[in-house]
Design a protein around this motif. Structure first.
Motif, PDB file in Angstrom:
ATOM      1  N   LEU A  85      -1.219  -3.500   5.757  1.00 47.73           N
ATOM      2  CA  LEU A  85      -2.428  -2.740   5.441  1.00 47.73           C
ATOM      3  C   LEU A  85      -2.064  -1.283   5.206  1.00 47.73           C
ATOM      4  O   LEU A  85      -1.188  -0.744   5.895  1.00 47.73           O
ATOM      5  CB  LEU A  85      -3.464  -2.842   6.567  1.00 47.73           C
ATOM      6  CG  LEU A  85      -4.082  -4.231   6.767  1.00 47.73           C
ATOM      7  CD1 LEU A  85      -3.331  -4.976   7.858  1.00 47.73           C
ATOM      8  CD2 LEU A  85      -5.558  -4.120   7.122  1.00 47.73           C
ATOM      9  N   VAL A  86      -2.733  -0.657   4.245  1.00 43.38           N
ATOM     10  CA  VAL A  86      -2.478   0.750   3.898  1.00 43.38           C
ATOM     11  C   VAL A  86      -3.831   1.445   3.768  1.00 43.38           C
ATOM     12  O   VAL A  86      -4.757   0.900   3.148  1.00 43.38           O
ATOM     13  CB  VAL A  86      -1.690   0.866   2.580  1.00 43.38           C
ATOM     14  CG1 VAL A  86      -1.478   2.330   2.213  1.00 43.38           C
ATOM     15  CG2 VAL A  86      -0.352   0.134   2.671  1.00 43.38           C
ATOM     16  N   ASP A  87      -3.949   2.669   4.350  1.00 45.89           N
ATOM     17  CA  ASP A  87      -5.239   3.365   4.263  1.00 45.89           C
ATOM     18  C   ASP A  87      -5.373   4.075   2.914  1.00 45.89           C
ATOM     19  O   ASP A  87      -4.402   4.223   2.165  1.00 45.89           O
ATOM     20  CB  ASP A  87      -5.431   4.329   5.434  1.00 45.89           C
ATOM     21  CG  ASP A  87      -4.431   5.483   5.440  1.00 45.89           C
ATOM     22  OD1 ASP A  87      -3.710   5.679   4.429  1.00 45.89           O
ATOM     23  OD2 ASP A  87      -4.356   6.188   6.459  1.00 45.89           O
ATOM     24  N   ASP A  88      -6.604   4.498   2.601  1.00 42.55           N
ATOM     25  CA  ASP A  88      -6.909   5.078   1.290  1.00 42.55           C
ATOM     26  C   ASP A  88      -6.112   6.349   1.026  1.00 42.55           C
ATOM     27  O   ASP A  88      -5.699   6.619  -0.108  1.00 42.55           O
ATOM     28  CB  ASP A  88      -8.406   5.368   1.182  1.00 42.55           C
ATOM     29  CG  ASP A  88      -9.230   4.080   1.176  1.00 42.55           C
ATOM     30  OD1 ASP A  88      -8.644   3.016   0.858  1.00 42.55           O
ATOM     31  OD2 ASP A  88     -10.432   4.134   1.487  1.00 42.55           O
ATOM     32  N   GLU A  89      -5.913   7.151   2.069  1.00 46.22           N
ATOM     33  CA  GLU A  89      -5.183   8.409   1.910  1.00 46.22           C
ATOM     34  C   GLU A  89      -3.762   8.148   1.397  1.00 46.22           C
ATOM     35  O   GLU A  89      -3.262   8.854   0.514  1.00 46.22           O
ATOM     36  CB  GLU A  89      -5.139   9.144   3.267  1.00 46.22           C
ATOM     37  CG  GLU A  89      -4.353  10.454   3.238  1.00 46.22           C
ATOM     38  CD  GLU A  89      -4.225  11.053   4.637  1.00 46.22           C
ATOM     39  OE1 GLU A  89      -3.330  11.906   4.809  1.00 46.22           O
ATOM     40  OE2 GLU A  89      -4.984  10.655   5.539  1.00 46.22           O
ATOM     41  N   THR A  90      -3.118   7.133   1.953  1.00 52.88           N
ATOM     42  CA  THR A  90      -1.733   6.821   1.576  1.00 52.88           C
ATOM     43  C   THR A  90      -1.670   6.159   0.198  1.00 52.88           C
ATOM     44  O   THR A  90      -0.694   6.347  -0.539  1.00 52.88           O
ATOM     45  CB  THR A  90      -1.095   5.908   2.635  1.00 52.88           C
ATOM     46  OG1 THR A  90      -1.312   6.497   3.925  1.00 52.88           O
ATOM     47  CG2 THR A  90       0.391   5.737   2.400  1.00 52.88           C
ATOM     48  N   ILE A  91      -2.702   5.404  -0.159  1.00 59.28           N
ATOM     49  CA  ILE A  91      -2.753   4.786  -1.497  1.00 59.28           C
ATOM     50  C   ILE A  91      -2.735   5.866  -2.562  1.00 59.28           C
ATOM     51  O   ILE A  91      -2.073   5.734  -3.603  1.00 59.28           O
ATOM     52  CB  ILE A  91      -3.995   3.887  -1.631  1.00 59.28           C
ATOM     53  CG1 ILE A  91      -3.840   2.656  -0.742  1.00 59.28           C
ATOM     54  CG2 ILE A  91      -4.220   3.465  -3.088  1.00 59.28           C
ATOM     55  CD1 ILE A  91      -5.089   1.804  -0.629  1.00 59.28           C
ATOM     56  N   LYS A  92      -3.448   6.979  -2.279  1.00 56.61           N
ATOM     57  CA  LYS A  92      -3.475   8.098  -3.238  1.00 56.61           C
ATOM     58  C   LYS A  92      -2.093   8.701  -3.428  1.00 56.61           C
ATOM     59  O   LYS A  92      -1.781   9.275  -4.469  1.00 56.61           O
ATOM     60  CB  LYS A  92      -4.458   9.170  -2.770  1.00 56.61           C
ATOM     61  CG  LYS A  92      -5.918   8.725  -2.809  1.00 56.61           C
ATOM     62  CD  LYS A  92      -6.841   9.792  -2.236  1.00 56.61           C
ATOM     63  CE  LYS A  92      -8.279   9.311  -2.215  1.00 56.61           C
ATOM     64  NZ  LYS A  92      -9.189  10.302  -1.584  1.00 56.61           N
ATOM     65  N   LYS A  93      -1.232   8.567  -2.415  1.00 55.16           N
ATOM     66  CA  LYS A  93       0.142   9.070  -2.531  1.00 55.16           C
ATOM     67  C   LYS A  93       1.045   8.128  -3.330  1.00 55.16           C
ATOM     68  O   LYS A  93       2.206   8.440  -3.575  1.00 55.16           O
ATOM     69  CB  LYS A  93       0.732   9.273  -1.131  1.00 55.16           C
ATOM     70  CG  LYS A  93       0.056  10.370  -0.317  1.00 55.16           C
ATOM     71  CD  LYS A  93       0.725  10.511   1.046  1.00 55.16           C
ATOM     72  CE  LYS A  93       0.070  11.607   1.881  1.00 55.16           C
ATOM     73  NZ  LYS A  93       0.718  11.740   3.211  1.00 55.16           N
ATOM     74  N   GLY A  94       0.502   6.942  -3.684  1.00 54.43           N
ATOM     75  CA  GLY A  94       1.275   6.001  -4.504  1.00 54.43           C
ATOM     76  C   GLY A  94       1.822   4.804  -3.767  1.00 54.43           C
ATOM     77  O   GLY A  94       2.535   3.971  -4.355  1.00 54.43           O
ATOM     78  N   LEU A  95       1.491   4.661  -2.470  1.00 60.64           N
ATOM     79  CA  LEU A  95       1.981   3.515  -1.703  1.00 60.64           C
ATOM     80  C   LEU A  95       0.855   2.488  -1.574  1.00 60.64           C
ATOM     81  O   LEU A  95      -0.196   2.792  -1.023  1.00 60.64           O
ATOM     82  CB  LEU A  95       2.433   3.966  -0.309  1.00 60.64           C
ATOM     83  CG  LEU A  95       2.993   2.850   0.597  1.00 60.64           C
ATOM     84  CD1 LEU A  95       4.247   2.242  -0.009  1.00 60.64           C
ATOM     85  CD2 LEU A  95       3.273   3.387   1.994  1.00 60.64           C
ATOM     86  N   LYS A  96       1.133   1.277  -2.089  1.00 61.68           N
ATOM     87  CA  LYS A  96       0.129   0.206  -2.061  1.00 61.68           C
ATOM     88  C   LYS A  96       0.645  -0.960  -1.230  1.00 61.68           C
ATOM     89  O   LYS A  96       1.839  -1.262  -1.227  1.00 61.68           O
ATOM     90  CB  LYS A  96      -0.186  -0.276  -3.465  1.00 61.68           C
ATOM     91  CG  LYS A  96      -0.757   0.809  -4.377  1.00 61.68           C
ATOM     92  CD  LYS A  96      -0.932   0.291  -5.792  1.00 61.68           C
ATOM     93  CE  LYS A  96      -1.417   1.392  -6.731  1.00 61.68           C
ATOM     94  NZ  LYS A  96      -1.527   0.907  -8.139  1.00 61.68           N
ATOM     95  N   ALA A  97      -0.295  -1.642  -0.558  1.00 60.19           N
ATOM     96  CA  ALA A  97       0.091  -2.769   0.291  1.00 60.19           C
ATOM     97  C   ALA A  97       0.796  -3.862  -0.511  1.00 60.19           C
ATOM     98  O   ALA A  97       1.787  -4.452  -0.065  1.00 60.19           O
ATOM     99  CB  ALA A  97      -1.147  -3.345   0.977  1.00 60.19           C
ATOM    100  N   GLY A  98       0.284  -4.141  -1.732  1.00 62.54           N
ATOM    101  CA  GLY A  98       0.886  -5.181  -2.570  1.00 62.54           C
ATOM    102  C   GLY A  98       2.318  -4.861  -2.944  1.00 62.54           C
ATOM    103  O   GLY A  98       3.170  -5.752  -3.036  1.00 62.54           O
TER     104      GLY A  98
END
Length: 883
Positions: free
Chosen positions: A822-835
């Motif tokens: 699981l990855v939070d929204d803040e980190t997704i914006k940095k380019g890291l995705k759970a998939g």
């Protein structure tokens, strides 16, 4: 040369050989009947193997046909050459041990050159022959106006496919003139018989005069045969003077319809012309194949149909056709061909439905394949790679049905390349596996002269009686004709009459005994049909020999025959039920009718629902309850057709046929044995229904006592369940099971509650294990023996508490590992995705997976590597953040 249409030419050929006392045989089904060695009927002679190998003797040894054929070994060449096709028509004349070279050559020359027939100019015809076959040379030289200089010896002119009949052949070529010569005059292939466009091979005359033995020696055949073949498509390109076969009236109307659908013109762009040709060819092939009962699937001939449809769709995309379109070509094909192949018109609507269904599925496949390809490219991009490997491209093609050309097109658009060499290597490896898995295509067997020579009269009397007197006309023992079958030995006996039914049409052979003076002197083990139509009995003698010329009493096992009769009549009712409930497109594709059960294979491209199965069973039982008489009559074939009698397509019927009529509801041509009244069947019980591959499904069923015994077994089982559940009455069983299910559900709910409490406690310790890398906090934890539901509960707690940016949690159960990221929204914006994160981690535990940017799941086969995988979490996160 006469100007003719393809229909006129085909009919002229058949009329010519009818004048030469040939029997004109209808084209056999493309799906071989009782020949597991062939995927398709692939030549004019393929449907006549039973005559050439001696297993059957034709009424007339002179035969001729126009046989629809499919060959699929050169699919990739279709459209790129002038004359490659998947479906073609082969005109042929055949002699089964009667006329030979003199007549075959003279008649070929007459048909081609005489003014009453094709009227070709003799100077345009060239002939090749086998160099050692001097006899053929002299025969050709005797033909009127034949030019002796037009004879060319070629070493390859010897037709041989392994053990069995073989011999020299002579090929006839037409010189289309120097304007068609695509090679320099001094080129080694620039001659009649070479690979060129000027001299076009039209007719191949095979003189089958030797028997190729297993030790690679050749013995003269006692009965020499003629086998000829002339492709109608090639012949029409000569008669209609077209550059390729595709401009003839067999293909051009189809191409014109494709022009209307694509808004593009044939003949203006060489690359687009390939697509026009491929679609026209493949559309013909699949229309014919589906009309004959073959359906798209993932194996065998069904795979070929699916492949042809998908190739057509891919080429249609190049022409700008993006929706379903093949159904629009079916009426054109019917219009061209249905006068000689009426099944095309009969099945047209069904063919259109199948094609539309298959095209829609492929468009979904393309969409799914594009998504899969995107995942491959994303993964390569994450690893800073730009080439899609051959194995990846092949997996897209083989597993997802995604065409290689589309992979290359989309890859190029995204800045990737494809390892074409690796793809073709993987493709060839698959072909090698397929070849190894296929049984070798057997050639025609050695002629059975012994059985063929037995021409004793015979009458089957078993329709009306189970016992009859029979005189032994011949005995075959250890492959020799003898006068006596020794004591306690097995041999084939021919009687002048017999009540024993030979195995035919799916019905098994009768068994029984042979008596002399009320004493059993032999046991009938099997009964088969001999080449000349007699029934030959495999008999095991008892305490005394059996002799030619003696009269014996032949007695069928009447109990088993009655059971066979029940199952056979039920099979007819089942066939009709399938047509009424599933649709008239359902065709018989095989059957078994024995005393123990019945089995019926039929063509159908969808699953049969439980409701439909219930309807089918009810339909058959309703006709059993009605107690209608089964009327069996002999009548002319044309009269039977007028009644609407169903015939097994591909079977050969004589002028007089036996019609089994069940109250006008089911009318079939059938030589088998039946009950007198449907009530004699007793009852009908469906046992199973399943797909058996290649668009064919199978039903198995019981009748009479067999069905009653099955009901009794089921009742005994139900009583055992009653006993195990400890209920007083059978009707309480369901209530008790429901009660147990509710109790089980309550117990599971309690367990889930306890697990949730344990997970709540466990989470406190897990959420304290926060680490950090590149400004991103993460938790990487291993919780043994948990379900994915438990992991998801932990994920929900993690979201509520927000204790880290990333959660990686793994569990193991026996030999399986499960992983959740699981990855939070803040980190997704940095380019890291759970998939993205889960893919490299899943590989470390021997698995794969994927998911959304916020959450991803994976499974693996290596739970022992979970600890190692968790240690790799920080470096993997760091790599993805920097990429």
């Amino acid at each position: 040369m006469k100007q003719l249409t393809s229909s006129q030419t085909r009919q002229m050929f058949l009329d010519f050989f009818k004048q030469k006392q040939h029997e004109i045989i209808p084209s056999a089904s493309l799906v071989p009947v009782n020949d597991p060695t062939l995927l398709w009927i692939n030549s004019g002679v393929a449907a006549l193997k039973k005559y050439f190998d001696g297993t059957q003797t034709p009424d007339n040894p002179r035969l001729a046909n126009s046989q629809k054929s499919i060959r699929t070994n050169d699919i990739e060449n279709v459209g790129h050459t002038a004359r490659h096709h998947t479906l073609f028509e082969m005109l042929g004349n055949f002699s089964i041990g009667e006329y030979f070279k003199e007549e075959a050559i003279a008649w070929a020359w007459e048909f081609l050159t005489h003014e009453d027939w094709l009227d070709f100019e003799p100077e345009k015809l060239w002939v090749t022959y086998y160099p050692e076959d001097k006899e053929t040379v002299e025969i050709w030289k005797k033909q009127p106006h034949f030019i002796s200089d037009h004879l060319i010896p070629i070493e390859d002119n010897f037709w041989d496919i392994g053990a069995g009949p073989c011999g020299p052949n002579s090929e006839i070529f037409y010189d289309r003139g120097p304007e068609y010569n695509d090679l320099p005059e001094d080129h080694p292939e620039s001659y009649a018989g070479g690979e060129n466009e000027r001299w076009l091979e039209m007719w191949n005359l095979v003189f089958s005069q030797f028997n190729h033995l297993p030790d690679d020696t050749y013995d003269p055949l006692p009965h020499k045969n003629i086998d000829t073949g002339m492709g109608l498509e090639r012949l029409m390109s000569v008669i209609q003077d077209t550059p390729t076969n595709f401009e003839t009236d067999l293909f051009l109307p189809i191409i014109r319809r494709i022009e209307e659908l694509s808004h593009k013109k044939y003949g203006e762009d060489a690359q687009l012309d390939i697509s026009f040709k491929v679609i026209a060819d493949h559309a013909r092939a699949v229309t014919f194949a589906i009309s004959d009962g073959a359906l798209p699937s993932n194996e065998g001939r069904g795979y070929i149909i699916r492949r042809l449809i998908r190739r057509s769709v891919m080429h249609a995309r190049r022409l700008g056709i993006n929706g379903t379109f093949l159904k629009e070509l079916v009426p054109v094909i019917v219009n061209i061909m249905a006068d000689f192949y009426p099944e095309l018109e009969t099945e047209a609507s069904f063919v259109q439905d199948v094609l539309t269904h298959e095209e829609e599925r492929f468009h979904e496949t393309i969409e799914g394949g594009e998504q899969q390809l995107q995942r491959v490219m994303d993964e390569l991009k994450a690893n800073q790679q730009t080439m899609i490997s051959g194995s990846q491209a092949f997996q897209l093609y083989d597993t997802f049905g995604f065409p290689m050309e589309l992979t290359m097109e989309l890859a190029q658009e995204s800045g990737f390349t494809v390892d074409e060499e690796g793809f073709h290597k993987a493709m060839e490896e698959q072909r090698q596996r397929a070849r190894a898995a296929r049984s070798d295509e057997s050639s025609m067997a050695v002629q059975s002269d012994l059985l063929t020579s037995i021409d004793a009269p015979f009458e089957f009397v078993g329709y009306d009686q189970m016992e009859a007197e029979g005189v032994v006309e011949a005995i075959v023992y250890e492959d020799e004709s003898v006068k006596e079958l020794p004591v306690h030995q097995q041999g084939w006996l021919f009687f002048d009459q017999s009540p024993f039914y030979a195995e035919m049409g799916g019905q098994v052979a009768d068994k029984g005994f042979i008596y002399s003076n009320n004493e059993v002197i032999g046991k009938v083990i099997d009964v088969q049909k001999a080449p000349r139509g007699q029934y030959m009995h495999l008999v095991e003698s008892a305490e005394q020999p059996l002799n030619v010329g003696q009269t014996y009493t032949l007695a069928v096992n009447s109990s088993k025959r009655r059971d066979i009769n029940k199952n056979h009549t039920a099979t007819h009712l089942l066939h009709r039920a399938l047509q009424k409930i599933l649709g008239e497109h359902t065709h018989q594709a095989g059957s078994y009718v024995g005393p123990d059960r019945l089995r019926f294979d039929f063509s159908h491209f969808g699953k049969v629902t439980p409701e439909q199965l219930e309807e089918i069973e009810d339909y058959v039982n309703d006709w059993i309850r009605r107690g209608v008489n089964v009327q069996i009559t002999q009548m002319p074939l044309e009269e039977a057709k007028a009644l609407g009698a169903t015939a097994l397509f591909g079977e050969k019927y004589g002028d007089e046929v036996r019609v089994v009529d069940i109250a006008g509801e089911s009318i079939e041509l059938c030589g088998g044995t039946h009950v007198a009244n449907t009530s004699d069947i007793g009852t009908f019980k469906l046992m199973s229904e399943a797909g058996i591959g290649a668009g064919i499904r199978r039903i198995e069923a019981l009748t009479g006592q067999g069905a009653i015994e099955d009901y009794q077994q089921k009742e005994a089982l139900l009583k055992d369940v009653q006993h195990q559940l400890k209920v007083a009455e059978l009707d309480q069983v369901v209530n008790r099971i429901q009660q147990l299910q509710e109790e089980l559900k309550a117990t599971e709910s309690q367990l889930e509650s306890l697990n949730a409490q344990l997970m709540q406690q466990e989470s406190q310790a897990i959420f304290n294990q926060v680490e950090e890398i590149e400004g991103v906090t993460y938790i990487a934890a291993h919780i043994p023996n948990q379900s994915m539901d438990s992991l998801r509960q932990l994920g929900d707690m993690w979201r509520q508490k927000g204790t880290s940016n990333v959660l990686v949690v793994a569990t193991d159960n026996e030999d399986r590992a499960n992983l959740m990221v699981l990855v939070d929204d803040e980190t997704i914006k940095k380019g890291l995705k759970a998939g993205d994160l889960i893919k490299p981690l899943a590989q470390m535990i021997g698995g794969g997976g994927g998911g959304r940017p916020q959450m991803a799941q994976a499974g693996g086969k290596a739970p022992e590597k979970i600890a190692e995988m968790l240690r790799a979490v920080p470096s993997t996160v760091e790599m993805l953040l920097k990429h």
